[in-house]
Design a protein around this motif. Structure first.
Motif, PDB file in Angstrom:
ATOM      1  N   GLN A   1       0.779  -1.178  -0.109  1.00  0.00           N
ATOM      2  CA  GLN A   1      -0.059   0.118  -0.029  1.00  0.00           C
ATOM      3  C   GLN A   1       0.835   1.432  -0.005  1.00  0.00           C
ATOM      4  N   LYS A   2       1.996   1.379   0.832  1.00  0.00           N
ATOM      5  CA  LYS A   2       2.784   2.476   0.965  1.00  0.00           C
ATOM      6  C   LYS A   2       3.450   2.547  -0.569  1.00  0.00           C
ATOM      7  N   LYS A   3       3.905   1.534  -1.121  1.00  0.00           N
ATOM      8  CA  LYS A   3       4.617   1.553  -2.254  1.00  0.00           C
ATOM      9  C   LYS A   3       3.579   2.207  -3.398  1.00  0.00           C
ATOM     10  N   LEU A   4       2.446   1.826  -3.343  1.00  0.00           N
ATOM     11  CA  LEU A   4       1.586   2.454  -4.188  1.00  0.00           C
ATOM     12  C   LEU A   4       1.253   3.879  -3.959  1.00  0.00           C
ATOM     13  N   GLU A   5       1.500   4.210  -2.919  1.00  0.00           N
ATOM     14  CA  GLU A   5       1.264   5.716  -2.440  1.00  0.00           C
ATOM     15  C   GLU A   5       2.353   6.657  -2.910  1.00  0.00           C
ATOM     16  N   PHE A   6       3.541   5.845  -2.709  1.00  0.00           N
ATOM     17  CA  PHE A   6       4.728   6.393  -3.144  1.00  0.00           C
ATOM     18  C   PHE A   6       4.771   6.689  -4.822  1.00  0.00           C
ATOM     19  N   LEU A   7       4.412   5.822  -5.475  1.00  0.00           N
ATOM     20  CA  LEU A   7       4.470   6.044  -6.952  1.00  0.00           C
ATOM     21  C   LEU A   7       3.207   6.850  -7.270  1.00  0.00           C
ATOM     22  N   GLU A   8       2.242   6.940  -6.580  1.00  0.00           N
ATOM     23  CA  GLU A   8       1.009   8.130  -7.026  1.00  0.00           C
ATOM     24  C   GLU A   8       1.596   9.326  -6.724  1.00  0.00           C
ATOM     25  N   ASP A   9       2.576   9.549  -5.754  1.00  0.00           N
ATOM     26  CA  ASP A   9       2.920  10.776  -5.276  1.00  0.00           C
ATOM     27  C   ASP A   9       4.174  11.439  -5.952  1.00  0.00           C
TER      28      ASP A   9
ATOM     29  N   TYR B   1       0.004  -1.254  -9.259  1.00  0.00           N
ATOM     30  CA  TYR B   1      -1.597  -1.101  -8.866  1.00  0.00           C
ATOM     31  C   TYR B   1      -2.102  -2.734  -8.959  1.00  0.00           C
ATOM     32  N   ASP B   2      -1.760  -3.218 -10.125  1.00  0.00           N
ATOM     33  CA  ASP B   2      -2.173  -4.676 -10.383  1.00  0.00           C
ATOM     34  C   ASP B   2      -1.678  -5.621  -9.150  1.00  0.00           C
ATOM     35  N   ASP B   3      -0.464  -5.375  -8.747  1.00  0.00           N
ATOM     36  CA  ASP B   3       0.132  -6.416  -7.797  1.00  0.00           C
ATOM     37  C   ASP B   3      -0.568  -6.205  -6.320  1.00  0.00           C
ATOM     38  N   HIS B   4      -0.885  -4.730  -6.091  1.00  0.00           N
ATOM     39  CA  HIS B   4      -1.874  -4.627  -4.888  1.00  0.00           C
ATOM     40  C   HIS B   4      -3.031  -5.139  -4.992  1.00  0.00           C
ATOM     41  N   GLN B   5      -3.762  -5.249  -6.174  1.00  0.00           N
ATOM     42  CA  GLN B   5      -5.119  -5.678  -6.217  1.00  0.00           C
ATOM     43  C   GLN B   5      -5.122  -7.262  -5.899  1.00  0.00           C
ATOM     44  N   LYS B   6      -4.083  -7.826  -6.374  1.00  0.00           N
ATOM     45  CA  LYS B   6      -3.983  -9.219  -5.901  1.00  0.00           C
ATOM     46  C   LYS B   6      -3.868  -9.431  -4.573  1.00  0.00           C
ATOM     47  N   LEU B   7      -2.944  -8.725  -3.671  1.00  0.00           N
ATOM     48  CA  LEU B   7      -2.959  -8.869  -2.412  1.00  0.00           C
ATOM     49  C   LEU B   7      -4.174  -8.305  -1.707  1.00  0.00           C
TER      50      LEU B   7
ATOM     51  N   THR C   1      -8.902  -2.012  -0.104  1.00  0.00           N
ATOM     52  CA  THR C   1     -10.034  -1.348  -0.721  1.00  0.00           C
ATOM     53  C   THR C   1      -9.554  -1.076  -2.139  1.00  0.00           C
ATOM     54  N   THR C   2     -10.413  -0.288  -2.815  1.00  0.00           N
ATOM     55  CA  THR C   2      -9.890  -0.096  -4.230  1.00  0.00           C
ATOM     56  C   THR C   2      -8.517   1.071  -4.137  1.00  0.00           C
ATOM     57  N   ALA C   3      -7.864   1.173  -4.989  1.00  0.00           N
ATOM     58  CA  ALA C   3      -6.839   1.859  -5.113  1.00  0.00           C
ATOM     59  C   ALA C   3      -7.272   3.489  -4.699  1.00  0.00           C
ATOM     60  N   SER C   4      -8.285   4.118  -5.202  1.00  0.00           N
ATOM     61  CA  SER C   4      -8.777   5.383  -4.577  1.00  0.00           C
ATOM     62  C   SER C   4      -9.028   5.456  -3.193  1.00  0.00           C
ATOM     63  N   THR C   5      -9.725   4.640  -2.667  1.00  0.00           N
ATOM     64  CA  THR C   5     -10.235   4.700  -1.318  1.00  0.00           C
ATOM     65  C   THR C   5      -9.009   4.303  -0.364  1.00  0.00           C
ATOM     66  N   GLN C   6      -8.217   3.400  -0.772  1.00  0.00           N
ATOM     67  CA  GLN C   6      -7.038   3.066  -0.038  1.00  0.00           C
ATOM     68  C   GLN C   6      -6.107   4.347   0.258  1.00  0.00           C
ATOM     69  N   ALA C   7      -5.855   4.994  -0.825  1.00  0.00           N
ATOM     70  CA  ALA C   7      -4.776   6.093  -1.201  1.00  0.00           C
ATOM     71  C   ALA C   7      -5.436   7.366  -0.244  1.00  0.00           C
ATOM     72  N   HIS C   8      -6.720   7.507  -0.282  1.00  0.00           N
ATOM     73  CA  HIS C   8      -7.264   8.555   0.159  1.00  0.00           C
ATOM     74  C   HIS C   8      -7.330   8.233   2.072  1.00  0.00           C
ATOM     75  N   ALA C   9      -7.736   7.155   2.281  1.00  0.00           N
ATOM     76  CA  ALA C   9      -7.645   6.960   3.794  1.00  0.00           C
ATOM     77  C   ALA C   9      -6.421   7.123   4.411  1.00  0.00           C
ATOM     78  N   HIS C  10      -5.438   6.533   3.564  1.00  0.00           N
ATOM     79  CA  HIS C  10      -4.027   6.519   4.147  1.00  0.00           C
ATOM     80  C   HIS C  10      -3.372   7.932   4.337  1.00  0.00           C
ATOM     81  N   GLN C  11      -3.808   8.526   3.318  1.00  0.00           N
ATOM     82  CA  GLN C  11      -3.326  10.109   3.041  1.00  0.00           C
ATOM     83  C   GLN C  11      -3.856  11.099   4.080  1.00  0.00           C
ATOM     84  N   ALA C  12      -5.353  10.797   4.484  1.00  0.00           N
ATOM     85  CA  ALA C  12      -5.945  11.475   5.381  1.00  0.00           C
ATOM     86  C   ALA C  12      -5.539  11.498   6.732  1.00  0.00           C
ATOM     87  N   ALA C  13      -4.986  10.172   7.098  1.00  0.00           N
ATOM     88  CA  ALA C  13      -4.491  10.006   8.349  1.00  0.00           C
ATOM     89  C   ALA C  13      -2.955  10.553   8.713  1.00  0.00           C
ATOM     90  N   TYR C  14      -2.409  10.767   7.292  1.00  0.00           N
ATOM     91  CA  TYR C  14      -1.174  11.021   7.472  1.00  0.00           C
ATOM     92  C   TYR C  14      -0.810  12.380   7.503  1.00  0.00           C
TER      93      TYR C  14
END
Length: 919
Positions: free
Chosen positions: A767-775, A787-793, A855-868
């Motif tokens: 999840q953090k890897k996906l966040e890093f690449l998005e940012d 993103y695909d790898d994360h969906q599998k997980l 969750t989906t990529a969008s909701t995952q990133a949103h939740a984590h970034q809001a907490a961060y």
């Protein structure tokens, strides 16, 4: 065989000839064993018993060998003192020689036989000295008359010549050869190389020479003893002079043997200086043994740890005084009253010492008064100081210094003591029992006398004006003085004296009333103090509470002198309690920083040498005062004393860093890593070192490598993976390159490929890897693959959560819920984000073993970034904008026909500036 025997005889004769002094008797006379003693008595010379015994043994041996017709293999030695008779003969020349003739030649000393044997042995053989031979080596003429007169004359002549020769030898001892150097000794020098049967004469033992260290130690001791005798200091005139302990030795050459009991007790107190019982046993032992050097060593070492034990100061001083070391005893008492100035009992002992035992040039009444003044100034304000004041008053009364007594009462009546009422009663009795002229100074008495006359005259005038008066005039009440004497010169009447006494008492009555009011306010607190002296036993909780409340009350009242006095009293009974020292130092910091520093020194160096909190506070105090080097020294001493405390070590690093000494701080951390004895220690200090290198000295590659190496050793430690990934978040900025992104991916892959992490932990890092690449990512393909790898997980995570929910029979509130947007079902996380040691915030739910959210990529990133971004408005704004973009990304994935996703993603790099700016 005869030839061989002849050679042996020649060799033995040669060795015997080397005897330097052998005196024999008349050759015509047989010499018995006791003749040598008589001859030595006549000549007055001393006999060397060892030499005589050697001669006798040689003769007997020769007799035995001759009788048995054996070859003689032993060397003979014979020597007698001057005036004595001795004979040394060799064995017969041939094996079958006449034994009787040889025996007669040796016993009688026949010169002819000896000469014949010497001729047979060879011309080079030395002759055996005969009787009468003197130091010059000449022989007297033989005579056939051997009577007593001749013997006496010969002995007298030999004695005279011996004395003359001894005198000459003493005058020229260094110039003469060894044969004439010692007239009254028998010196034998034999060549032992040819005959192993000869006894070896050991050389004289030389006195051991002192080493260089011993010489320096003697000089040091001598210097210290001289300084002790020559240093004359008036401690009363200058109380700021430092008083050091006297040397434990009395002379520079003194050597003291330590008993086994002393060694055992001494080792105990050295290893455990806080063992008070061991100290008491040691002090008892040294007093029993009575060795002053050991007594001084034990007491001086004891006072370094426990200086508040006033009873031991008294005992130590008395030990020195009983040994007539009055100056040492005086110095010990001076050290004691400086260590514990509020000790009333110790000050009373000091005054007794100066009254009874002190014999210095300033000894006397004035010296004693000076000591009383010092005592009352130092300990007179103690609540239980009445004994000291009474002793001072009684001393002045015995000296009939009534004015000084009144002055002492004036001082004690202003002090809040336990027996303040008794002092006022005694003061009143004292005034009424003495003439005011003896109590007051001359001017004060004259003034009081005038006031008394005026007051009495005023009262008399009022009585005269009263019609009910007895009709007496004012002049009748006043005594008439001698003719021509003024009124102020007239002696006071009894009524005037009574009036003056009343004035003195009433004036002090006002002071007494004020003191009574002050004592009333503190009486309950003073009653709660059950142990005002020092002891290693813990205080009861009620007493500790009483001290705290008492101090708080005095601080609120704001009387600085009273507050300082109370703190000093408290820190006698509570010397081993850290919070009281901190309270005192904090109070004094606001009033006098120099005194605050002294408080810290007393606490840390004497009473609390191993308390880390107060040492850290002292270091902080010095750092605030600008003394960074002193702060570093304080922490270094504490670190050496309490090894293994990470708090102290990291405080040392912080002080060095704030002082700008980054190289010193780095060396500290490296040394801590190298000296770590446990895995947890190595893990802790390595992480600290890695972040130090990364953030402060710009050694990012080395920092990364440290963590990677440590991950190999501790591959299940999640904190190491998190630190490595967090460094990549810190490194990302607007200027990041492909190489920088590749390093970040390597860090993520180390965590995701690890076989020692759980699936939940890997999901969190994915999840953090996906966040890093998005940012901060530069490659959209890498982002899509992540993103695909994360969906599998996520699917695997969902399956595991469902299984866990079924097994655990969770309530409905814990089961899976459906997103309101109709997207993938979500399991809500049970843990919030946490804060790293370096201040970064991110979700550690996977690290703690809890189920990670998916969750989906969008909701995952949103939740984590809001907490961060919690608590950071700038970050919250940024992630709000980022969410808008992410929604568009999801839309483009669902509607690829629009053809706008690629163009929109090309603008993704712009978001890196926000992240870089926030960093």
């Amino acid at each position: 065989m005869p030839g061989k025997s002849k050679k042996r005889s020649s060799r033995r004769a040669s060795k015997v000839a080397e005897v330097e002094k052998v005196v024999v008797s008349d050759p015509e006379e047989e010499v018995p064993s006791d003749t040598s003693k008589e001859s030595s008595e006549d000549t007055g010379e001393e006999i060397d018993t060892d030499c005589l015994n050697i001669a006798k043994d040689s003769v007997m041996e020769e007799k035995e060998l001759s009788q048995n017709n054996d070859d003689v293999d032993d060397d003979d030695e014979a020597a007698e003192e001057a005036g004595t008779e001795a004979a040394v003969e060799e064995s017969t020349e041939e094996k079958d020689g006449d034994a009787d003739e040889a025996e007669e030649a040796m016993a009688v000393g026949d010169e002819d036989n000896v000469t014949n044997e010497n001729d047979d042995q060879g011309e080079n053989d030395a002759d055996v000295p005969t009787e009468g031979e003197v130091s010059d080596g000449t022989k007297p003429t033989e005579t056939e008359d051997n009577n007593d007169d001749d013997d006496e004359e010969t002995a007298a002549a030999a004695t005279a010549e011996t004395k003359d020769s001894s005198t000459e030898n003493a005058a020229a001892e260094d110039k003469k050869d060894s044969s004439a150097a010692a007239e009254n000794t028998c010196e034998i020098t034999l060549d032992l190389s040819e005959d192993e049967s000869m006894d070896t004469v050991e050389p004289p033992v030389k006195e051991k020479q002192p080493t260089e260290e011993e010489i320096q130690e003697r000089l040091r001791r001598k210097r210290l003893l001289q300084e002790m005798e020559e240093r004359k200091i008036d401690y009363d005139a200058d109380e700021t002079v430092e008083v050091d302990a006297d040397p434990e030795f009395d002379t520079e050459d003194e050597v003291v043997e330590e008993s086994e009991d002393f060694k055992r007790y001494w080792e105990t107190v050295v290893e455990s200086p806080q063992d008070f019982a061991a100290w008491t046993y040691l002090l008892q032992l040294v007093e029993q043994e009575g060795k002053m050097a050991l007594i001084r060593r034990a007491y001086n070492s004891f006072f370094k740890r426990y200086p508040l034990c006033y009873g031991y100061w008294k005992k130590f001083s008395e030990v020195e005084r009983r040994k007539n070391n009055v100056n040492r005893a005086r110095k010990i008492l001076e050290r004691g009253v400086r260590a514990i100035p509020l000790s009333v009992d110790l000050w009373m002992h000091v005054t007794d010492f100066y009254i009874k035992h002190y014999k210095g040039p300033d000894a006397g009444v004035q010296k004693v008064r000076t000591m009383f003044k010092r005592a009352t100034k130092a300990a007179g304000e103690e609540f239980r100081s009445e004994k000291l004041w009474k002793k001072y008053i009684n001393y002045e009364l015995e000296s009939k210094r009534f004015a000084a007594v009144l002055e002492t009462y004036d001082n004690v009546l202003t002090i809040q003591t336990q027996y303040y009422q008794n002092f006022f009663v005694e003061f009143s009795e004292f005034v009424n029992g003495h003439n005011p002229a003896d109590l007051l100074k001359e001017l004060e008495f004259e003034k009081a006398h005038t006031e008394a006359r005026e007051s009495i005259a005023s009262d008399t005038s009022k009585k005269a004006a009263d019609p009910l008066a007895d009709g007496k005039s004012a002049e009748d009440d006043l005594d008439e003085g001698p003719p021509g004497v003024e009124d102020h010169e007239k002696p006071p009447t009894e009524e005037e004296l009574k009036h003056i006494r009343l004035q003195i008492i009433n004036k002090r009555k006002e002071v007494y009333n004020e003191t009574e009011q002050a004592v009333t306010k503190i009486w309950n607190f003073e009653e709660g103090i059950k142990r005002p002296y020092f002891h290693v036993k813990p205080l009861e909780r009620p007493q500790l509470k009483n001290w705290r409340e008492y101090l708080d009350t005095e601080i609120v009242r704001g009387d600085y002198n009273r507050i300082v006095l109370l703190f000093e009293r408290c820190l006698i009974a509570c010397a081993l309690y850290e919070d009281f020292w901190l309270k005192y130092a904090k109070y004094m910091t606001d009033h006098n920083t120099d005194k605050a520093r002294i408080i810290y020194q007393r606490a840390c160096n004497i009473h609390l040498p191993k308390k880390p909190n107060i040492h850290a506070q002292w270091a902080a105090f010095e750092e605030l005062s600008g003394n960074l080097d002193e702060a570093a020294v304080i922490l270094e001493r504490l670190d050496n004393s309490l090894q293994g405390m990470a708090t102290i070590k990291m405080r040392r690093v912080a002080v060095a860093r704030r002082a700008g000494k980054l190289d010193v701080a780095e060396n500290f951390l490296r040394s801590y890593v190298a000296s770590a004895s446990k895995e947890k220690e190595e893990l802790f200090y390595t992480r600290k070192l890695a972040w130090f290198l990364y953030k402060l000295v710009d050694k990012k590659d080395e920092a990364r490598q440290l963590l990677k190496d440590l991950i190999v050793k501790n591959n299940s430690e999640v904190k190491l993976y998190s630190d490595l990934i967090e460094m990549e978040f810190h490194s990302a900025n607007v200027g990041s390159t492909e190489a920088d992104e590749q390093k970040a991916m390597e860090a993520f892959d180390i965590a995701l490929d690890s076989e020692n992490l759980t699936e939940d932990q890997k999901f969190s890092f994915s999840q953090k890897k996906l966040e890093f690449l998005e940012d901060f990512g530069l490659d959209v393909k890498r982002l899509q693959k992540s993103y695909d790898d994360h969906q599998k997980l996520s699917k695997l995570q969902k399956k595991r959560q469902a299984e866990l929910a079924t097994v655990a029979d969770q309530p409905p509130s814990k089961k899976a819920k459906t997103d309101t947007n109709g997207q993938i079902p979500v399991v809500q996380p049970s843990q919030a984000s946490t804060t790293l040691s370096n201040g970064a915030r991110y979700s550690t739910s996977a690290a703690t073993g809890a189920a990670a959210s998916y969750t989906t990529a969008s909701t995952q990133a949103h939740a984590h970034q809001a907490a961060y971004a919690t608590g950071d408005p700038a970050a919250a704004s940024y992630y709000s904008q980022q969410q808008q973009y992410q929604n568009h990304w999801n839309y483009s994935q669902q509607h690829p026909a629009s053809g706008k996703s690629s163009d929109q993603y090309n603008n993704y790099q712009q978001w890196g500036q926000y992240y870089g700016g926030s960093r």
